[in-house]
Design a protein around this motif. Sequence first.
Motif: not given
Length: 284
Positions: A205-224, A243-251
């Motif tokens: 639950k934490d991974f698919f909530d807090g950690k995923l949100l933090q990753l989006i913010e760290d990659l500066r993808m909030q507007q993507n 950005k979806i491809f980049e996020l998936t690799i990082n995820l």
Amino acid sequence: MANYFLKCDISGIQLFIFNVPSKGAAQALKSRSVYVQMIAVECMKKLKDFFGKGNTTELYNGGGNFYLKIITDKSDTDIQKFIEENIYKDKVGQDIFAYVSFVKDNGEKTGELLNSVNLEVSKAKIQRPLSFDLLDAKPIKVDEVEIKSVKGINGQVPNGDFEWIANQSDGDNKLAALKLDVDNLGELFMERTEADYKKLSNALKDFFDGKLLQLIEDLRMQQNIYVVFSGGDDCFLIGSWNKIFELTINLRHKFSDFQRDLKTKIVSLPKNEITFSAGIIVFQ
């Protein structure tokens, strides 16, 4: 007093969420996603109130279903009557439906209880009364939600609509959709102690909530990145295609680190790597 193991399984989620017109889809998708979450919240509250404070233990909650361990002096008949009158009532014929089934807990291992209650839910779906048939499904009026009021990962949406998000892409102005979930989840939960079960559930639950949100913010993808839904062991995202491809690799890298750390905390987990499966489509 008797012990029970209960499951609530919300059926028809994806068909319900994505049954929206293209115009205004960004708002409609989020409204429907929140609606589904509220069904689970409402069912959980009703059940906890019925069984009384301190008599339920939540083992897992996410992805449209939850499990409860219960201790109660109520009979099987009392429990079934409550479900039919307070959860099923007025929901007959709707195109999304919360099935609730339960089994007696006579001290079996959690894995055995999981198998038993999942079988009961499957039976309930097969034996669904004719009036529940999708041919009679009633459209549900879903009120629009104020997207920015949604907290956590499910409140992660860009400021613009999907056309605006596509225009943020590099190269072609296209969107991509990512759907992923954890592989062999049932096997992960089998043969675990109740304590380990809760640790695993909370960690996912934490991974698919807090950690995923933090990753989006760290990659500066909030507007993507537009999060249609995320929780439990899966997520569905729409965003600027590159950005979806980049996020998936990082995820993928983030999840690999996560599962290694998880195994140090839950030593009973299998030795082989815990993975997820993902699919991506690119579209305009």
